[in-house]
Design a protein around this motif. Structure first.
Motif, mmCIF file in Angstrom:
data_model
loop_
_atom_site.group_PDB
_atom_site.id
_atom_site.type_symbol
_atom_site.label_atom_id
_atom_site.label_comp_id
_atom_site.label_asym_id
_atom_site.label_seq_id
_atom_site.Cartn_x
_atom_site.Cartn_y
_atom_site.Cartn_z
ATOM 1 N N VAL A 142 1.369 -8.295 -8.047
ATOM 2 C CA VAL A 142 2.334 -9.067 -9.679
ATOM 3 C C VAL A 142 2.993 -10.053 -8.537
ATOM 4 O O VAL A 142 2.702 -11.272 -9.266
ATOM 5 C CB VAL A 142 3.237 -8.672 -10.074
ATOM 6 C CG1 VAL A 142 4.209 -9.352 -11.372
ATOM 7 C CG2 VAL A 142 2.770 -6.690 -10.731
ATOM 8 N N GLN A 143 3.395 -9.727 -7.296
ATOM 9 C CA GLN A 143 3.945 -11.864 -7.231
ATOM 10 C C GLN A 143 2.566 -12.320 -7.067
ATOM 11 O O GLN A 143 2.842 -13.554 -7.368
ATOM 12 C CB GLN A 143 4.483 -11.343 -5.765
ATOM 13 C CG GLN A 143 5.826 -10.502 -6.131
ATOM 14 C CD GLN A 143 7.104 -11.807 -6.597
ATOM 15 O OE1 GLN A 143 6.967 -12.576 -7.144
ATOM 16 N NE2 GLN A 143 7.693 -10.951 -7.579
ATOM 17 N N ARG A 152 7.576 4.358 -3.117
ATOM 18 C CA ARG A 152 8.272 3.412 -2.135
ATOM 19 C C ARG A 152 7.231 2.245 -2.162
ATOM 20 O O ARG A 152 6.988 0.716 -2.443
ATOM 21 C CB ARG A 152 9.548 3.543 -1.408
ATOM 22 C CG ARG A 152 10.711 4.653 -2.036
ATOM 23 C CD ARG A 152 11.834 4.324 -0.912
ATOM 24 N NE ARG A 152 12.857 5.428 -0.910
ATOM 25 C CZ ARG A 152 12.858 6.381 -0.570
ATOM 26 N NH1 ARG A 152 11.417 6.476 -0.309
ATOM 27 N NH2 ARG A 152 14.128 7.128 -0.779
ATOM 28 N N GLU A 153 6.367 3.028 -1.085
ATOM 29 C CA GLU A 153 5.069 2.397 -0.203
ATOM 30 C C GLU A 153 4.157 2.101 -1.735
ATOM 31 O O GLU A 153 4.076 0.918 -1.826
ATOM 32 C CB GLU A 153 3.790 3.209 0.074
ATOM 33 C CG GLU A 153 5.005 3.533 1.575
ATOM 34 C CD GLU A 153 4.144 3.987 2.586
ATOM 35 O OE1 GLU A 153 3.051 4.557 1.966
ATOM 36 O OE2 GLU A 153 4.358 4.042 3.848
ATOM 37 N N ASN A 154 3.633 2.648 -2.728
ATOM 38 C CA ASN A 154 3.088 2.361 -3.835
ATOM 39 C C ASN A 154 3.911 1.380 -4.509
ATOM 40 O O ASN A 154 3.012 -0.252 -5.663
ATOM 41 C CB ASN A 154 2.707 3.101 -5.105
ATOM 42 C CG ASN A 154 1.482 3.897 -4.010
ATOM 43 O OD1 ASN A 154 0.318 3.485 -4.529
ATOM 44 N ND2 ASN A 154 1.653 4.866 -3.099
ATOM 45 N N VAL A 155 5.022 1.766 -4.939
ATOM 46 C CA VAL A 155 5.737 0.450 -5.906
ATOM 47 C C VAL A 155 6.011 -1.108 -5.607
ATOM 48 O O VAL A 155 6.212 -2.025 -5.904
ATOM 49 C CB VAL A 155 7.113 0.805 -5.826
ATOM 50 C CG1 VAL A 155 8.255 0.015 -6.451
ATOM 51 C CG2 VAL A 155 7.083 2.297 -7.022
ATOM 52 N N PRO A 179 -2.727 3.397 -7.576
ATOM 53 C CA PRO A 179 -1.358 3.441 -6.926
ATOM 54 C C PRO A 179 -0.513 3.819 -7.793
ATOM 55 O O PRO A 179 0.317 4.452 -8.252
ATOM 56 C CB PRO A 179 -0.620 1.474 -6.650
ATOM 57 C CG PRO A 179 -1.925 0.692 -6.491
ATOM 58 C CD PRO A 179 -2.986 1.383 -7.156
ATOM 59 N N LEU A 180 -0.634 4.106 -9.918
ATOM 60 C CA LEU A 180 0.072 4.278 -10.468
ATOM 61 C C LEU A 180 -0.239 6.207 -10.649
ATOM 62 O O LEU A 180 0.635 6.876 -10.071
ATOM 63 C CB LEU A 180 -0.013 3.661 -11.940
ATOM 64 C CG LEU A 180 -0.257 2.528 -12.343
ATOM 65 C CD1 LEU A 180 -0.158 1.850 -13.681
ATOM 66 C CD2 LEU A 180 1.424 2.437 -12.339
#
Length: 543
Positions: free
Chosen positions: A383-384, A373-376, A344-345
């Motif tokens: 992370v959640q 937006r999708e990758n963020v 994603p990064l």
């Protein structure tokens, strides 16, 4: 399975001994028994001689032929003494010596019977003892041969009495009964010998098994990481393993030592435990180091106080091992997270570079912003989910009414995931309440329902959520099922592993977190292999 060295196949040994036609191999005990039998024969001759000399008015020996009694007894005693010599030398064979002894007994007793009036003298009963002893010593069918020889001699002697001395014919009945008793005694001796053979084989097998078990126990105790001390009722150390010397110090060789002398702190804890302390595990410091130790007492036998086994555990070592395992798991987790975040990064960085270059076409910028937006969102979700890993031990179960809670859950899920409400079929078939942490259950059901929708056919009723009570266990089951193809067999064993996923957009943490949260609430989650589509069950407690 082949037998290991030092073990015994008891049934095979017993069968092989049953197949032996005559005798078994003579051991030291058998030869000693034969020697005792020879001594018995010598003592019998001497006692009959004393009885003939002093009590013959009662015994009536030699009433028919007095002149033959003394020579017979003298010869019997002499031959009995001579038979004692080869019995002590153990040469020749046991079979030959036993048979020779029985023949001597038969000849001597039958001659005394002839001199004393035949079978009416009652001397034939003496042969029963000889046959019984011979059968136990020989331990074979040879006992029936000995009985046949004795019975034949008794019957021939009775026939001679009828022929030469006009004995009454009905004395043959007594002779026949005596012969029957001889065979019965031989059968009894043979049966007892067979039982003796079986018992001997079993005893030998048990001896070897006990020796093997003792060696295994010694090896296990010696190689244990915990120290073991066996203390008797007087506080004396009876046994210990090498680990004790490493934890508490060496014991003095060559003499017994009390636990109070060797480890006063352990002795104090033992006294507290004897006085009725409810503490099962007690902590202490190593007397010759700074290690944290934990002792555990287990009584054995009876007594006041009873003998006790003391387990000494190095708690510091166990903690170090647990910490090492945590570090290894953390290393794998961080490596997996780094691998999952890298893609994603990279996409975000590439999209940002393209936006920075600029251009007249703003449509491409919108597409690039969508990628960002999708990758963020994907990174935020990862992370959640990682944060949820730390919530397992914070479970606060509560009583939940399944119908209103699931109705609200389905409504919220459909609104958030943009799923048509008619696509989820909700059924509650129990009146019991769920016992689960509300937030944890929401996370578990969200993961399962999202997977079911993603892999289903996305039609009305494609996802089914059924709450019921198990008939066998009485526990509650929440079944989440889709109408998709199900999980391929190759992937089923990896379903609950972290970062395993078959979806390019998935993080691979959903089912892993669901399992961890279920275990934290005393529940479990499983996949049904034989169900159509994909079926996951959450099995939990009900109230």
């Amino acid at each position: 399975m082949s037998a290991s060295p030092g073990t015994v196949d008891t049934s095979e040994r017993a069968r092989s001994r049953e197949r032996m036609p005559l005798v078994v191999a003579a051991d030291d005990t058998t030869w000693k028994t034969l020697a005792v039998f020879c001594i018995y024969r010598l003592v019998l001759a001497l006692l009959m001689g004393v009885g003939y000399a002093f009590f013959n008015n009662f015994l009536q020996l030699g009433i028919q032929s007095p002149s033959s009694v003394v020579p017979t007894l003298v010869t019997y005693a002499a031959v009995a003494f001579l038979l004692f010599v080869p019995a002590r030398l153990r040469e020749p064979s046991l079979t030959l010596q036993v048979t020779a002894g029985v023949v001597v007994d038969v000849i001597a007793i039958v001659m005394l019977m002839h001199a004393s009036g035949g079978v009416r003298s009652g001397l034939g009963v003496i042969l029963l003892m000889s046959l019984a002893a011979a059968g136990l010593i020989s331990r074979g069918r040879l006992a029936f041969f000995h009985a046949a020889v004795a019975a034949l001699a008794v019957l021939l002697e009775q026939a001679f009495q009828v022929w030469r001395h006009d004995a009454p014919i009905h004395d043959f009945l007594q002779a026949g009964l005596t012969s029957f008793a001889l065979f019965a005694t031989a059968a009894l001796g043979f049966t007892l010998a067979r039982y003796a053979r079986t018992s001997e084989a079993l005893a030998q097998a048990r001896t070897i098994d006990l020796a093997n078990l003792s060696q295994i126990n010694e090896l296990v105790i010696r190689d244990m990481q915990d120290g073991i001390i066996v203390v008797d009722s007087e506080g004396q150390i009876r046994q210990h393993n090498p680990r004790v010397s490493q934890l508490l110090g060496p014991l003095p060789p060559g003499r017994k030592q009390s636990i109070a002398e060797f480890a006063p702190e352990v002795a104090r804890l033992l006294d507290d435990w004897h006085r009725g302390s409810e503490t099962t595990y007690m902590s202490m410091r190593a007397p010759r180091g700074n290690a944290d130790l934990q002792v555990h007492f287990v009584p054995i036998g009876t007594g006041d106080p009873p003998p006790t086994v003391i387990f000494v555990e190095d708690v510091g070592r166990a903690r170090a091992q647990a910490q090492q395992m945590k570090l290894v798991a953390l290393g794998r987790l961080t490596a997996s997270i780094a691998h999952e975040i890298r893609n994603p990064l990279s996409s975000i960085g590439h999209a940002a570079d393209l936006i920075a270059e600029g251009g007249p076409d703003r449509t491409s910028d919108e597409r690039l912003l969508t990628i960002i937006r999708e990758n963020v969102f994907r990174l935020d979700r990862m992370v959640q989910e990682v944060l949820y890993l730390n919530r397992r031990d914070r479970a606060q179960p509560e009583s939940i009414d399944p119908r209103p809670w699931l109705t609200h859950f389905v409504k919220e899920f459909c609104a958030s995931e943009k799923v048509p409400a008619e696509s989820i079929d909700l059924q509650v078939r129990t009146s019991q309440r769920l016992w689960f942490d509300r937030q944890h259950l929401d996370q578990v059901m969200w993961n399962l329902t999202r997977n079911a929708w993603r892999h289903g056919q996305k039609k009305p009723g494609s996802v089914s959520i059924v709450v019921s009570t198990s008939v066998t266990s009485g526990l509650l089951e929440i079944a989440v099922q889709d109408d998709g193809p199900g999980v391929v067999p190759q992937a089923r064993q990896h379903l609950f592993e972290p970062f395993f996923t078959t979806d390019a957009q998935g993080t691979g943490l959903g089912l892993y977190i669901a399992r961890e949260l279920c275990e934290g609430n005393g529940a479990r989650i499983e996949y049904a292999d034989n169900a159509p589509g994909g079926l996951f069950r959450v099995i939990l407690k009900g109230v």
